[in-house]
Design a protein around this motif. Structure first.
Motif, PDB file in Angstrom:
ATOM      1  N   ARG A 190    -125.648  11.581 142.858  1.00 30.02           N
ATOM      2  CA  ARG A 190    -124.953  11.937 141.479  1.00 30.02           C
ATOM      3  C   ARG A 190    -124.340  10.525 141.056  1.00 30.02           C
ATOM      4  O   ARG A 190    -124.399  10.494 139.577  1.00 30.02           O
ATOM      5  N   ASP A 194    -125.233   8.752 137.379  1.00 33.11           N
ATOM      6  CA  ASP A 194    -124.313   8.562 136.546  1.00 33.11           C
ATOM      7  C   ASP A 194    -124.629   7.131 135.780  1.00 33.11           C
ATOM      8  O   ASP A 194    -124.512   6.681 134.576  1.00 33.11           O
ATOM      9  N   ARG A 223    -128.127  18.474 142.482  1.00 33.43           N
ATOM     10  CA  ARG A 223    -126.974  18.882 143.249  1.00 33.43           C
ATOM     11  C   ARG A 223    -127.282  19.322 144.610  1.00 33.43           C
ATOM     12  O   ARG A 223    -126.539  18.705 145.758  1.00 33.43           O
ATOM     13  N   ASN A 226    -128.297  16.057 146.363  1.00 30.30           N
ATOM     14  CA  ASN A 226    -127.087  15.271 146.664  1.00 30.30           C
ATOM     15  C   ASN A 226    -126.393  15.749 148.163  1.00 30.30           C
ATOM     16  O   ASN A 226    -125.775  15.081 148.631  1.00 30.30           O
TER      17      ASN A 226
END
Lengths: 239, 384
Positions: A190, A194, A223, A226
């Motif tokens: 994640r 970003d 998610r 991750n």
């Protein structure tokens, strides 16, 4: 601080680049032996090779003994070149007839012209460079695409160790103590998304893979990836 | 002052002579042009396996055979021969004595000619024009064409030979498939020019030099040339190598007597100096050191080294040695970065060695493996 993949780091790493070369010091291929190496090439390198079309110009940063370069040259007719920080590995690659220079990601990329390559590859090294953001910027300056793989610090086992023990996680992948690891910039999947958003890089493809480089099935759920992916592999393009 | 030393004997060298001569960077022309050379191995039918070896300041064309004057083995026999990195079973090796040299190529020791190419019955001496590394390369190009070779598989050289390899790639890119400049730099540094100047000053200060006209008296400025060689030899070695070979040991005595003590390193340097004058011409030394000092490849391209290589298809192998302080790794890395900026195909390694600049001539297995592998890869690509 934790440690990156075990197969990469069979001895002391270097603080500002790929800590070490490819597993086992296997000699790079010469002439007729190419197929043997391709068949036995590390799985994550095969995944990277799949992302690169025939005839491309490629720069592999942290190329080790040049296994990916040899494969891309022989199987895809690529114009493939490499940078390797470890002198013994660089010498081995050069002795195998590959266009490899001894150098490192933090200091040598600035000397290449804009758009010199179709693909610039950085596998399992991003977490060990001095300035990851700058290295990425350079990769997408000198290449039209960047292929980046890194060990995912968001993996559930690491989270669990930190939560339950209150100490830096030590796993098979991150196996060196915080005070001696060369991996000074770990990140999660994640976090990486970003950074791509922040610097305007388009994520063309991405994968979460296990430690042996096998594809994991969470591509539609960052998610979950991750949490369960041990390695991440991204194909980026300038936005 | 030691006894007068006579010039070394003249021997016959294999030569190619070009009656039309050569135009030089300084604006003068020399005619005829003689290029002395040796070859090893066989040129293949496709004429695609030729490798040009460029020698260093005091080297010559006798790369891999006994020297005609000293009887010593060839200067690069560690690398050149059957099954060696410069494999004479696979490649056709050519090495020419440089323009300005004293082993048969046109140089200060050869007969001076006038503008029409007529011999004047005296050597050039210090009237020999100032030459450049590029002039040396142009002379080699004439030889290569004379041998029927359109494109060289590779140009390989260390030190000044590396300067020539760089100059070949910059000046005749289409004639060079691969270039291997080793232990060299794209320009001669202030420090290196300074050391050369000490050597030249030693020659100039020898009364036997006589303003360069020592040939009139049939003797040579042995003292000055020998001191020049001694100074230069220090720059070819590292501090570790000197310590390892000699330390503070004395010749023939266990401890200092404060009488006639001679350190081993002194004795070694004297030997180097005194043997050198038996195979090298002082005016050649002046001419060639000057050519090295002039060398600045970037300056030939408006100060941009990358411009010297822009668009090149030549493959490069750059190697430096960790203890070489005469041509340090930083100089090689600067070449690599310029080649990267020119998007050239380049391999680069720094070989760990404590032997200093001389390492490129010595037994360095990693270096030999890397150079041999690079050349073999190039040869594979060309189907040699």
């Amino acid at each position: 601080m934790p440690e990156a993949p075990t197969d990469r780091h069979h001895d002391d790493g270097h603080p500002n680049g790929r800590p070490n070369g490819r597993p086992g010091g296997r000699p790079a291929p010469r002439g007729g032996e190419i197929k043997y190496v391709a068949k036995n090439m590390r799985l994550d390198l095969r995944l990277i090779a799949e992302m690169i079309p025939s005839g491309a110009t490629v720069l592999d940063i942290g190329c080790g003994d040049g296994a990916l370069l040899a494969h891309l040259t022989a199987e895809k007719g690529a114009d493939a070149r490499g940078i390797e920080i470890d002198m013994a590995q660089a010498t081995q690659a050069v002795a195998a007839g590959l266009a490899v220079i001894q150098g490192d990601a933090d200091h040598d990329l600035a000397f290449y012209p804009d758009g010199a390559f179709d693909y610039v590859v950085l596998s399992r090294t991003l977490q060990a460079v001095e300035r990851p953001r700058e290295v990425l910027r350079q990769m997408l300056r000198i290449g039209r695409h960047a292929v980046v793989s890194f060990p995912n610090f968001g993996h559930w086992l690491l989270r669990w160790q930190l939560l339950s023990k209150g100490r830096m996680p030590v796993t098979e992948t991150w196996h060196r103590e915080w005070y001696e690891t060369p991996n000074i910039h770990p990140c999660t999947i994640r976090d990486f998304f970003d950074l791509c958003r922040l610097d305007g890089y388009e994520v063309v493809r991405w994968l979460a893979v296990d430690d042996r480089g096998m594809r994991a099935p969470w591509t539609r759920a960052p998610r979950l990836a991750n949490l369960f992916g041990e390695q991440a592999l991204f194909l980026l393009r300038r936005g | 002052m030691s006894a007068p030393v006579a010039p070394f004997p003249q021997v016959d060298h294999q030569r190619a002579v070009f009656a039309d001569g050569l135009a030089l960077d300084c604006g003068m022309a020399i005619a005829p042009l003689a290029v002395a050379y040796r070859t090893y191995g066989q040129l293949n039918a496709a004429r695609s396996n030729a490798v040009l070896v460029c020698h260093a300041l005091t080297g010559d064309q006798y790369v891999a055979e006994p020297h005609p004057l000293t009887g010593k083995p060839g200067w690069w026999e560690s690398i050149v021969g059957p099954g060696k990195p410069l494999d004479t079973d696979r490649y056709f090796l050519v090495c020419a004595n440089v323009l300005g040299g004293c082993m048969g190529s046109t140089g200060p020791q050869e007969e001076m000619t006038d503008a029409a190419g007529r011999g004047l019955g005296r050597p050039w001496g210090t009237d020999f024009p100032n030459i450049t590394i590029r002039d040396m390369v142009r002379a080699q190009k004439r030889l290569v064409e004379h041998l029927g070779i359109g494109r060289l598989l590779a140009v390989v050289g260390g030190s000044m030979g590396g300067m020539q390899a760089l100059e070949w790639a910059a000046t005749f890119p289409d004639a060079v498939f691969a270039a291997a400049p080793i232990a060299t730099a794209a320009y001669h540094s202030a420090q290196n020019i300074a050391f050369h100047e000490v050597g030249r000053a030693a020659i100039h200060s020898d009364p036997a030099w006589r303003g360069g006209r020592y040939w009139e008296e049939g003797r040579v400025p042995a003292q000055g040339l020998s001191v020049a060689r001694m100074v230069a030899h220090i720059t070819y070695l590292s501090e570790q190598a000197l310590t390892r070979k000699f330390g503070r040991r004395l010749r023939g005595a266990p401890t200092l007597t404060f009488l006639e003590d001679v350190f081993e390193v002194e004795s070694y340097l004297r030997h180097q100096g005194s043997t050198f004058v038996r195979r090298f011409d002082a005016n050649s030394y002046l001419t060639i050191t000057r050519a090295m000092d002039y060398f600045d490849l970037a300056a030939e391209h408006d100060g941009d080294l990358a411009a010297a290589f822009r668009g090149t298809a030549t493959r490069f192998f750059i190697a430096s040695f960790s203890s070489d302080w005469l041509f340090p790794t930083a100089e090689s890395r600067a070449i690599v970065r310029a080649l990267n900026a020119a998007a050239a195909n380049v391999s680069f390694v720094e070989i760990t060695s404590d032997k200093g600049h001389d390492a490129f001539l010595l037994d360095e297995p990693d270096f030999h493996r890397a150079l041999g592998g690079f050349l073999a890869g190039c040869a594979d690509r060309l189907g040699v």
